[in-house]
Every structure is written in C-alpha cells, then in structure tokens.
Design an enzyme around this catalytic site. Structure first.
Site, PDB file in Angstrom:
ATOM      1  N   PRO A   1      18.340 -44.721  25.388  1.00 34.64           N
ATOM      2  CA  PRO A   1      19.798 -45.532  25.139  1.00 34.64           C
ATOM      3  C   PRO A   1      20.318 -46.375  23.192  1.00 34.64           C
ATOM      4  CG  PRO A   1      18.269 -45.660  27.206  1.00 34.64           C
ATOM      5  CD  PRO A   1      17.634 -44.545  26.278  1.00 34.64           C
TER       6      PRO A   1
ATOM      7  N   LYS B   1      16.071 -46.455  32.664  1.00 35.08           N
ATOM      8  CA  LYS B   1      15.214 -46.055  31.676  1.00 35.08           C
ATOM      9  C   LYS B   1      13.887 -46.694  31.054  1.00 35.08           C
ATOM     10  CE  LYS B   1      18.221 -42.887  30.574  1.00 35.08           C
ATOM     11  NZ  LYS B   1      18.482 -41.141  30.244  1.00 35.08           N
TER      12      LYS B   1
ATOM     13  N   ILE C   1      21.669 -41.120  27.042  1.00 32.45           N
ATOM     14  CA  ILE C   1      22.029 -39.828  27.541  1.00 32.45           C
ATOM     15  C   ILE C   1      22.193 -39.871  29.147  1.00 32.45           C
ATOM     16  CG2 ILE C   1      20.532 -37.586  27.734  1.00 32.45           C
ATOM     17  CD1 ILE C   1      19.625 -38.333  24.979  1.00 32.45           C
TER      18      ILE C   1
END
Length: 106
Positions: free
Chosen positions: A2, A34, A66
């Site tokens: 990120p 994440k 992602i």
C-alpha cells in the site's frame, strides 16, 4: 505494498510531519488488512494548489494498493483521512480530493 501520498497547501512543522506519517501509515495498513511493514507513506506540505478556484487550504491524497480497495474500505478511508486532516491541519473535508488506485499484482 500500500502507498499513501498526501499533498497539502499548508505549511506543517517538522515534528508534526513525522507524527502524521506514522499515524496515517498505521491507519491505512489497519483498514486495508495489510502489514504495516509493507506500507509506504509520503507527505508533501506547502504545495501550491487551488481547489474549486480557491487557494484556501486544501489536500490531494493518493492511495494505491494491490487489492483491498473495496467500496467499504474506500468509504472508511475517506472518512478517517478527512477527519485527520481537519483535526490536525484544519483542512475541511470538502477541500480534499482522494484518488484510489487498485494496482494489479503483475
């Protein structure tokens, strides 16, 4: 990984810059699920900008990840980042533009 880039039109003290980067890094990683060890943040204060034809304090935010950028995540991130900008820097939510980019793994 990120990535968060925050550009604001206001000057920000050096100590406040580091504090905000750490706060936002933790916030984004947590909300996207994440590991923060993969999180990258970039803060650019004192950027000349206009929003709606006015040079009143404003912000431009880019968030790239992602996966993990669902509609509900984007809504929550928008709310939390706008609240942070308003509380910490006095930038109103209606003077903030956020761009979300879901990056393909390839």
């Amino acid at each position: 990984m990120p990535f968060l880039r925050v550009s604001v039109s206001k000057e920000v003290p050096e100590t406040k810059k580091k504090e905000l980067l750490k706060t936002w890094s933790s916030l984004i990683a947590r909300q996207l699920g994440k590991p923060e060890s993969y999180m990258m943040t970039l803060f650019s204060p004192s950027v000349p900008m206009t929003f709606g034809g006015s040079d009143a304090p404003s912000a431009f935010i880019e968030i790239k990840s992602i996966g993990a950028l669902s509609s509900s995540n984007c809504t929550a991130l928008t709310k939390n980042l706008c609240q942070s900008l308003e509380k910490e820097l006095g930038i109103a939510p209606d003077r903030t533009y956020i761009e979300f980019t879901d990056v393909k793994a390839s």
